[in-house]
Design a protein around this motif. Structure first.
Motif, mmCIF file in Angstrom:
data_model
loop_
_atom_site.group_PDB
_atom_site.id
_atom_site.type_symbol
_atom_site.label_atom_id
_atom_site.label_comp_id
_atom_site.label_asym_id
_atom_site.label_seq_id
_atom_site.Cartn_x
_atom_site.Cartn_y
_atom_site.Cartn_z
ATOM 1 N N TYR A 184 0.825 -1.210 0.000
ATOM 2 C CA TYR A 184 0.000 0.000 0.000
ATOM 3 C C TYR A 184 0.860 1.261 0.000
ATOM 4 O O TYR A 184 0.528 2.245 -0.659
ATOM 5 C CB TYR A 184 -0.946 0.013 1.201
ATOM 6 N N ALA A 185 1.946 1.247 0.741
ATOM 7 C CA ALA A 185 2.847 2.402 0.751
ATOM 8 C C ALA A 185 3.419 2.633 -0.644
ATOM 9 O O ALA A 185 3.500 3.777 -1.110
ATOM 10 C CB ALA A 185 3.965 2.192 1.770
ATOM 11 N N GLN A 186 3.787 1.549 -1.313
ATOM 12 C CA GLN A 186 4.298 1.650 -2.683
ATOM 13 C C GLN A 186 3.205 2.157 -3.624
ATOM 14 O O GLN A 186 3.459 3.010 -4.478
ATOM 15 C CB GLN A 186 4.802 0.280 -3.142
ATOM 16 N N ALA A 187 1.999 1.648 -3.464
ATOM 17 C CA ALA A 187 0.880 2.060 -4.318
ATOM 18 C C ALA A 187 0.532 3.526 -4.107
ATOM 19 O O ALA A 187 0.146 4.221 -5.049
ATOM 20 C CB ALA A 187 -0.337 1.180 -4.048
ATOM 21 N N GLN A 188 0.675 3.989 -2.888
ATOM 22 C CA GLN A 188 0.401 5.394 -2.597
ATOM 23 C C GLN A 188 1.487 6.292 -3.175
ATOM 24 O O GLN A 188 1.205 7.339 -3.741
ATOM 25 C CB GLN A 188 0.284 5.600 -1.092
ATOM 26 N N ALA A 189 2.731 5.867 -3.052
ATOM 27 C CA ALA A 189 3.859 6.677 -3.530
ATOM 28 C C ALA A 189 3.972 6.685 -5.051
ATOM 29 O O ALA A 189 4.343 7.706 -5.635
ATOM 30 C CB ALA A 189 5.158 6.171 -2.908
ATOM 31 N N HIS A 190 3.674 5.547 -5.675
ATOM 32 C CA HIS A 190 3.853 5.418 -7.122
ATOM 33 C C HIS A 190 2.678 4.671 -7.750
ATOM 34 O O HIS A 190 2.848 3.571 -8.289
ATOM 35 C CB HIS A 190 5.153 4.674 -7.439
ATOM 36 N N PRO A 191 1.483 5.248 -7.723
ATOM 37 C CA PRO A 191 0.310 4.529 -8.222
ATOM 38 C C PRO A 191 0.405 4.167 -9.702
ATOM 39 O O PRO A 191 -0.137 3.151 -10.128
ATOM 40 C CB PRO A 191 -0.841 5.497 -7.959
ATOM 41 N N GLU A 192 1.133 4.951 -10.447
ATOM 42 C CA GLU A 192 1.245 4.713 -11.892
ATOM 43 C C GLU A 192 2.041 3.447 -12.229
ATOM 44 O O GLU A 192 1.946 2.925 -13.334
ATOM 45 C CB GLU A 192 1.879 5.923 -12.588
ATOM 46 N N ARG A 193 2.795 2.931 -11.294
ATOM 47 C CA ARG A 193 3.625 1.750 -11.537
ATOM 48 C C ARG A 193 2.867 0.435 -11.359
ATOM 49 O O ARG A 193 3.402 -0.631 -11.667
ATOM 50 C CB ARG A 193 4.825 1.741 -10.597
ATOM 51 N N PRO A 217 -8.213 0.505 3.055
ATOM 52 C CA PRO A 217 -7.175 1.356 2.462
ATOM 53 C C PRO A 217 -7.111 1.209 0.933
ATOM 54 O O PRO A 217 -6.831 2.169 0.225
ATOM 55 C CB PRO A 217 -5.874 0.852 3.103
ATOM 56 N N ALA A 218 -7.412 0.023 0.438
ATOM 57 C CA ALA A 218 -7.409 -0.196 -1.013
ATOM 58 C C ALA A 218 -8.497 0.635 -1.680
ATOM 59 O O ALA A 218 -8.273 1.232 -2.742
ATOM 60 C CB ALA A 218 -7.601 -1.678 -1.328
ATOM 61 N N CYS A 219 -9.667 0.683 -1.056
ATOM 62 C CA CYS A 219 -10.766 1.481 -1.602
ATOM 63 C C CYS A 219 -10.433 2.971 -1.568
ATOM 64 O O CYS A 219 -10.849 3.728 -2.453
ATOM 65 C CB CYS A 219 -12.053 1.208 -0.827
ATOM 66 N N LEU A 220 -9.686 3.373 -0.581
ATOM 67 C CA LEU A 220 -9.247 4.762 -0.485
ATOM 68 C C LEU A 220 -8.256 5.087 -1.604
ATOM 69 O O LEU A 220 -8.328 6.144 -2.230
ATOM 70 C CB LEU A 220 -8.612 4.997 0.885
ATOM 71 N N LEU A 221 -7.329 4.149 -1.869
ATOM 72 C CA LEU A 221 -6.315 4.370 -2.904
ATOM 73 C C LEU A 221 -6.871 4.263 -4.319
ATOM 74 O O LEU A 221 -6.432 4.980 -5.216
ATOM 75 C CB LEU A 221 -5.174 3.362 -2.750
ATOM 76 N N SER A 247 -0.607 -1.768 -12.026
ATOM 77 C CA SER A 247 -1.877 -1.924 -12.727
ATOM 78 C C SER A 247 -2.970 -2.301 -11.737
ATOM 79 O O SER A 247 -2.698 -2.777 -10.626
ATOM 80 C CB SER A 247 -1.759 -3.009 -13.795
ATOM 81 N N ASP A 248 -4.221 -2.117 -12.149
ATOM 82 C CA ASP A 248 -5.331 -2.532 -11.299
ATOM 83 C C ASP A 248 -5.285 -4.032 -11.051
ATOM 84 O O ASP A 248 -5.599 -4.494 -9.956
ATOM 85 C CB ASP A 248 -6.674 -2.163 -11.941
ATOM 86 N N ALA A 249 -4.884 -4.813 -12.043
ATOM 87 C CA ALA A 249 -4.813 -6.273 -11.872
ATOM 88 C C ALA A 249 -3.802 -6.650 -10.791
ATOM 89 O O ALA A 249 -4.082 -7.496 -9.934
ATOM 90 C CB ALA A 249 -4.456 -6.948 -13.197
ATOM 91 N N VAL A 250 -2.639 -6.033 -10.795
ATOM 92 C CA VAL A 250 -1.613 -6.292 -9.770
ATOM 93 C C VAL A 250 -2.121 -5.817 -8.411
ATOM 94 O O VAL A 250 -1.942 -6.498 -7.395
ATOM 95 C CB VAL A 250 -0.276 -5.608 -10.145
ATOM 96 N N PHE A 251 -2.780 -4.672 -8.393
ATOM 97 C CA PHE A 251 -3.333 -4.127 -7.164
ATOM 98 C C PHE A 251 -4.336 -5.103 -6.553
ATOM 99 O O PHE A 251 -4.234 -5.466 -5.382
ATOM 100 C CB PHE A 251 -3.998 -2.776 -7.463
#
Length: 141
Positions: A17-26, A58-62, A28-32
């Protein structure tokens, strides 16, 4: 974001989640979605519901656009636990955010989502509940 210290899959999810928050563009939704799904573990239905809300909030927030997919995790467990009234889904989620001794602690971000956003998603939650209940009943046939 969450600061879980155990079990290991939640520690890994917090880092994700920290990585997804810092770099969401890296990511994909499938990986998420795969990372969120893999953080769940087998347990009884109602403990799973609590753990799942702690995991998905937290996922729904991101990624709010994934909310209909993510809320299916706790809703499926509610159905497996015998819930027949989709109108109770929102209150069950709220209870998970406010329990004094939760099965899995909800992060501050998760509590914020569950107490501020989740109550406004009644129509979505009921639609997902109806869909998942129909699918579960069809599987029984």
């Amino acid at each position: 974001m969450p600061t879980w210290t155990s079990p290991s899959q939640l520690v890994a999810l917090a880092a994700f989640y920290a990585q997804a928050q810092a770099h969401p563009e890296r990511l994909s939704d499938a990986v998420f979605l795969e990372n969120v799904k893999n953080a769940h573990w087998p347990t009884n239905c109602w403990n799973y519901v609590e753990a799942s809300f702690a995991i998905i909030a937290p996922a729904c927030l991101l990624r709010p656009h994934l909310t209909p997919v993510l809320i299916a995790f706790p809703i499926d467990a509610m159905i497996a636990g015998g819930l027949e009234d989709g109108g109770q889904v929102i209150s069950i989620g709220l209870a998970c955010a406010t329990r004094s001794a939760p099965y899995v602690a909800v992060s501050e971000d998760g509590k914020r989502w569950l107490t501020q956003v989740w109550p406004g998603l009644g129509e979505m939650a009921e639609a997902v509940f109806r869909s998942r209940l129909q699918a579960a009943l069809a599987d029984e046939d």
